[in-house]
Design a protein around this motif. Structure first.
Motif, PDB file in Angstrom:
ATOM      1  N   VAL A 340       0.862  -1.195   0.000  1.00 27.92           N
ATOM      2  CA  VAL A 340       0.000   0.000   0.000  1.00 27.92           C
ATOM      3  C   VAL A 340       0.891   1.236   0.000  1.00 27.92           C
ATOM      4  CG1 VAL A 340      -1.921  -1.098   1.222  1.00 27.92           C
ATOM      5  CG2 VAL A 340      -0.115  -0.004   2.532  1.00 27.92           C
ATOM      6  N   LYS A 341       0.277   2.348  -0.326  1.00 30.11           N
ATOM      7  CA  LYS A 341       1.040   3.610  -0.304  1.00 30.11           C
ATOM      8  C   LYS A 341       0.398   4.538   0.720  1.00 30.11           C
ATOM      9  CE  LYS A 341       0.647   6.577  -3.737  1.00 30.11           C
ATOM     10  NZ  LYS A 341       0.794   7.137  -5.066  1.00 30.11           N
ATOM     11  N   VAL A 342       1.215   5.074   1.603  1.00 29.48           N
ATOM     12  CA  VAL A 342       0.714   6.003   2.624  1.00 29.48           C
ATOM     13  C   VAL A 342       1.410   7.341   2.390  1.00 29.48           C
ATOM     14  CG1 VAL A 342       0.610   6.495   5.099  1.00 29.48           C
ATOM     15  CG2 VAL A 342       0.330   4.150   4.289  1.00 29.48           C
ATOM     16  N   SER A 343       0.630   8.428   2.395  1.00 27.25           N
ATOM     17  CA  SER A 343       1.212   9.741   2.083  1.00 27.25           C
ATOM     18  C   SER A 343       0.838  10.795   3.119  1.00 27.25           C
ATOM     19  CB  SER A 343       0.697  10.235   0.726  1.00 27.25           C
ATOM     20  OG  SER A 343       0.832   9.238  -0.253  1.00 27.25           O
ATOM     21  N   MET A 359       8.952  11.400   9.779  1.00 31.72           N
ATOM     22  CA  MET A 359       8.050  10.344   9.298  1.00 31.72           C
ATOM     23  C   MET A 359       8.765   8.986   9.308  1.00 31.72           C
ATOM     24  SD  MET A 359       6.304  10.178   5.533  1.00 31.72           S
ATOM     25  CE  MET A 359       4.972   9.071   5.108  1.00 31.72           C
ATOM     26  N   PHE A 360       9.987   8.964   8.779  1.00 35.49           N
ATOM     27  CA  PHE A 360      10.709   7.691   8.681  1.00 35.49           C
ATOM     28  C   PHE A 360      11.039   7.134  10.062  1.00 35.49           C
ATOM     29  CE2 PHE A 360      12.476   9.658   4.520  1.00 35.49           C
ATOM     30  CZ  PHE A 360      11.236   9.480   3.929  1.00 35.49           C
ATOM     31  N   LYS A 361      11.409   8.042  10.994  1.00 29.69           N
ATOM     32  CA  LYS A 361      11.734   7.581  12.363  1.00 29.69           C
ATOM     33  C   LYS A 361      10.494   6.978  13.011  1.00 29.69           C
ATOM     34  CE  LYS A 361      15.462  10.674  13.614  1.00 29.69           C
ATOM     35  NZ  LYS A 361      15.614  12.078  13.962  1.00 29.69           N
ATOM     36  N   CYS A 362       9.356   7.645  12.806  1.00 28.04           N
ATOM     37  CA  CYS A 362       8.100   7.166  13.398  1.00 28.04           C
ATOM     38  C   CYS A 362       7.775   5.762  12.865  1.00 28.04           C
ATOM     39  CB  CYS A 362       6.984   8.149  13.082  1.00 28.04           C
ATOM     40  SG  CYS A 362       5.346   7.519  13.424  1.00 28.04           S
ATOM     41  N   LEU A 363       7.959   5.569  11.560  1.00 30.70           N
ATOM     42  CA  LEU A 363       7.649   4.261  10.976  1.00 30.70           C
ATOM     43  C   LEU A 363       8.621   3.208  11.495  1.00 30.70           C
ATOM     44  CD1 LEU A 363       6.738   5.387   7.343  1.00 30.70           C
ATOM     45  CD2 LEU A 363       5.171   4.581   9.110  1.00 30.70           C
ATOM     46  N   VAL A 368       7.702  -0.572  10.946  1.00 31.17           N
ATOM     47  CA  VAL A 368       7.111  -0.606   9.602  1.00 31.17           C
ATOM     48  C   VAL A 368       8.244  -0.397   8.596  1.00 31.17           C
ATOM     49  CG1 VAL A 368       5.523   0.536   7.996  1.00 31.17           C
ATOM     50  CG2 VAL A 368       4.895   0.294  10.416  1.00 31.17           C
ATOM     51  N   ASN A 369       8.467  -1.384   7.772  1.00 28.96           N
ATOM     52  CA  ASN A 369       9.545  -1.292   6.793  1.00 28.96           C
ATOM     53  C   ASN A 369       9.092  -0.482   5.570  1.00 28.96           C
ATOM     54  OD1 ASN A 369      12.049  -1.888   5.653  1.00 28.96           O
ATOM     55  ND2 ASN A 369      11.145  -3.581   4.483  1.00 28.96           N
ATOM     56  N   ILE A 370       9.952   0.466   5.140  1.00 27.10           N
ATOM     57  CA  ILE A 370       9.614   1.276   3.963  1.00 27.10           C
ATOM     58  C   ILE A 370      10.226   0.626   2.725  1.00 27.10           C
ATOM     59  CG2 ILE A 370       9.844   3.545   2.887  1.00 27.10           C
ATOM     60  CD1 ILE A 370      10.222   4.706   5.711  1.00 27.10           C
ATOM     61  N   ARG A 371       9.419   0.374   1.729  1.00 27.90           N
ATOM     62  CA  ARG A 371       9.926  -0.257   0.502  1.00 27.90           C
ATOM     63  C   ARG A 371      10.335   0.788  -0.530  1.00 27.90           C
ATOM     64  NH1 ARG A 371       8.509  -5.550   0.519  1.00 27.90           N
ATOM     65  NH2 ARG A 371       8.902  -5.655  -1.715  1.00 27.90           N
ATOM     66  N   MET A 372       9.584   1.893  -0.588  1.00 23.47           N
ATOM     67  CA  MET A 372       9.900   2.948  -1.571  1.00 23.47           C
ATOM     68  C   MET A 372       9.465   4.287  -1.011  1.00 23.47           C
ATOM     69  SD  MET A 372       8.943   1.918  -5.380  1.00 23.47           S
ATOM     70  CE  MET A 372       8.633   0.271  -5.751  1.00 23.47           C
ATOM     71  N   ILE A 373      10.103   5.345  -1.517  1.00 21.45           N
ATOM     72  CA  ILE A 373       9.767   6.689  -1.041  1.00 21.45           C
ATOM     73  C   ILE A 373       9.622   7.607  -2.251  1.00 21.45           C
ATOM     74  CG2 ILE A 373      10.645   8.688   0.262  1.00 21.45           C
ATOM     75  CD1 ILE A 373      12.410   6.656   1.831  1.00 21.45           C
ATOM     76  N   ALA A 392       0.642   2.107  10.533  1.00 23.93           N
ATOM     77  CA  ALA A 392       1.365   3.267   9.985  1.00 23.93           C
ATOM     78  C   ALA A 392       0.496   4.523  10.026  1.00 23.93           C
ATOM     79  CB  ALA A 392       1.813   2.974   8.552  1.00 23.93           C
ATOM     80  N   VAL A 393      -0.750   4.414   9.574  1.00 21.58           N
ATOM     81  CA  VAL A 393      -1.627   5.601   9.527  1.00 21.58           C
ATOM     82  C   VAL A 393      -1.851   6.117  10.947  1.00 21.58           C
ATOM     83  CG1 VAL A 393      -3.950   6.413   8.987  1.00 21.58           C
ATOM     84  CG2 VAL A 393      -2.735   4.974   7.347  1.00 21.58           C
ATOM     85  N   GLN A 394      -2.151   5.215  11.867  1.00 24.89           N
ATOM     86  CA  GLN A 394      -2.436   5.656  13.239  1.00 24.89           C
ATOM     87  C   GLN A 394      -1.188   6.238  13.903  1.00 24.89           C
ATOM     88  OE1 GLN A 394      -4.281   2.128  14.808  1.00 24.89           O
ATOM     89  NE2 GLN A 394      -6.137   2.469  13.620  1.00 24.89           N
ATOM     90  N   ALA A 395      -0.029   5.613  13.675  1.00 18.31           N
ATOM     91  CA  ALA A 395       1.209   6.113  14.300  1.00 18.31           C
ATOM     92  C   ALA A 395       1.559   7.499  13.747  1.00 18.31           C
ATOM     93  CB  ALA A 395       2.347   5.130  14.044  1.00 18.31           C
ATOM     94  N   LEU A 396       1.437   7.668  12.454  1.00 19.55           N
ATOM     95  CA  LEU A 396       1.761   8.979  11.854  1.00 19.55           C
ATOM     96  C   LEU A 396       0.765  10.038  12.312  1.00 19.55           C
ATOM     97  CD1 LEU A 396       2.705   7.809   8.248  1.00 19.55           C
ATOM     98  CD2 LEU A 396       4.263   8.768   9.946  1.00 19.55           C
TER      99      LEU A 396
END
Ligand code: ADP
Ligand code: ASP
Ligand code: MG
Length: 405
Positions: A340-343, A359-363, A368-373, A392-396
């Motif tokens: 999925v993509k979260v923005s 954002m990246f630190k929070c994930l 939550v592993n980031i595959r692409m940015i 991810a959505v709730q943490a951000l």
């Protein structure tokens, strides 16, 4: 006399009592001396049911017949509402898209409005009638019925508002406005009072389906004030309008996500000029839209090429890649569809550094592993595994303090 356009979505017109409730609201507003134009979606999940029926009837339905079938849903709701209004003593006329003058190109199932002849609507207004127009449909130059893509009634409403120079286009739905994120995923989501076109364009473009993207493009292009409201509850909703100097842009206005992503990994392509064009060219020619792209430089002059496409085009993309192996010259291909993509979206990002790293630190903290940015001036998107979407959505949402005050 000013014109107000009011659009009611599928769940808001799913039953006759709901249509009667809308008619009562119109009765009250009729005294306000505005000309009222109503755009309706099909009742409830009618359109989904029509899609299922067409798939049962044919393996690959002819696009013209498919649009003819799908356009029937909206004709039911507009005719019913018009009857109810007339019973209440409010003169009303129901019109199909083509009767309302909505002309489109011939791209069945995803047609674009090319122009609107407002003569008939104006004639009805001159007789003090309320006009109820079927959303989501139009007619092409060959007089074929077309549909505007799922969620297209929003676009019908905004396009009519633009053509008629309406004072406001009100989108009535099953939520009372645009929220910081989908309230169905995050219970702490907060309703926004006002949003710029630019922010809403990003939110819609990145997956918030509360408004169809094309409707926001129209609103922005023709400067139509758009308001999202609850269909059956009082409230001022969310106003979407042009950015003004004094609108201090929120740092982050919202979090959008799309669940219909898929990733394609092409391994072992030559690390030399022209390779991206060789891969992406044939995919583009097959009308497959590519979203994010990453190229990793590997060893021995070879590189890996990864990109995302919409999940329903994955199969087609893999077929193209297989067919063009000789031109693309790769070692192997794999794909993954449960991503999925979260923005994060916000005009305030323009003048603030450090949002991406936060954002990246929070994930990371939430495993939550980031595959692409990918980033732009007012958004940061990450591709992650589908199973991590809610976390991810709730943490951000917490991290950027978007919750209800
Ligand atoms: P309609 O049938 O009225 O067109 P939609 O289902 O298309 O309604 O859009 C409304 C839905 O959009 C809401 O029920 C909500 O789940 C979803 N949604 C997604 N993102 C947001 C957001 N940021 N704010 C409000 N609703 C959102
Ligand atoms: N009825 C169509 C759909 O379900 C159009 C709309 O509701 O906007 O997509
Ligand atoms: Mg919708």
């Amino acid at each position: 006399m000013a014109i107000i356009v009011k659009k009611f979505g599928g769940s808001s017109v799913s039953t006759i009592p709901k249509l009667k409730n809308i008619a009562k609201q119109i009765l009250i507003e009729k005294n306000s001396k505005n000309n009222i134009l109503i755009v309706l979606s099909a009742m409830g999940d009618t359109t989904d049911k029509l899609v299922v029926m067409s798939n049962k009837a044919s393996k690959s339905p002819n696009p013209k017949d498919y649009d003819m079938l799908l356009s029937t849903g909206e004709q039911i709701s507009v005719s019913l509402l018009s009857m109810i209004l007339n019973d209440l003593g409010i003169e009303a006329t129901s019109l199909t898209g083509w009767q309302a003058g909505i002309r489109t190109d011939s791209a069945n199932m995803a047609a674009r409005i090319s122009n609107i002849d407002t003569k008939r609507i104006k004639l009805e207004f001159s007789k003090s009638r309320i006009v109820v127009v079927a959303g989501f449909q139009g007619i092409d130059s060959q007089k074929n019925i077309t549909t505007l893509g799922r969620g297209g009634s929003d676009t019908t409403a905004v396009a009519l508002a633009a053509a008629l120079k309406a004072k406001e286009c009100q989108i009535f739905t099953d939520v009372d406005g645009v929220y910081t994120t989908d309230p169905r995923i995050c219970s702490k989501a907060r309703k926004l009072e006002v949003l710029t076109y630019e922010e809403m364009l990003e939110m819609s473009g990145l997956g918030s389906k509360v408004l169809q993207l094309r409707s926001v493009e129209f609103a922005s292009k023709y400067n139509v004030p758009l308001r999202v409201l609850h269909a059956h509850q009082e409230g001022s909703g969310t106003l979407i309008k042009k950015e003004e100097k004094k609108m201090e842009g929120a740092l982050i206005s919202g979090i959008a996500f799309t669940k219909d992503e898929a990733e394609v990994m092409i391994k072992g392509v030559k690390d030399e000029p022209g390779v991206a064009a060789k891969i992406l060219g044939p995919i583009g020619e097959a009308n497959i839209e590519i979203d994010m792209i990453v190229q990793n430089v590997g060893s021995n002059g070879l590189a890996d090429f990864t990109f995302t496409v919409s999940r329903n085009t994955l199969k087609k993309a893999l077929q193209v890649i297989d067919k063009k192996k000789k031109i693309m010259m790769y070692e192997s291909v794999s794909s993954k569809s449960n991503i999925v993509k979260v923005s994060l979206v916000g005009v305030g990002m323009r003048s603030h550094a450090g949002i991406a790293s936060k954002m990246f630190k929070c994930l990371a903290k939430n495993k939550v592993n980031i595959r692409m940015i990918s980033t732009s001036e007012i958004k940061i998107s990450v591709v992650i595994d589908q199973k991590n979407l809610e976390i991810a959505v709730q943490a951000l949402h917490n991290e950027f303090k978007l919750e209800k005050k």
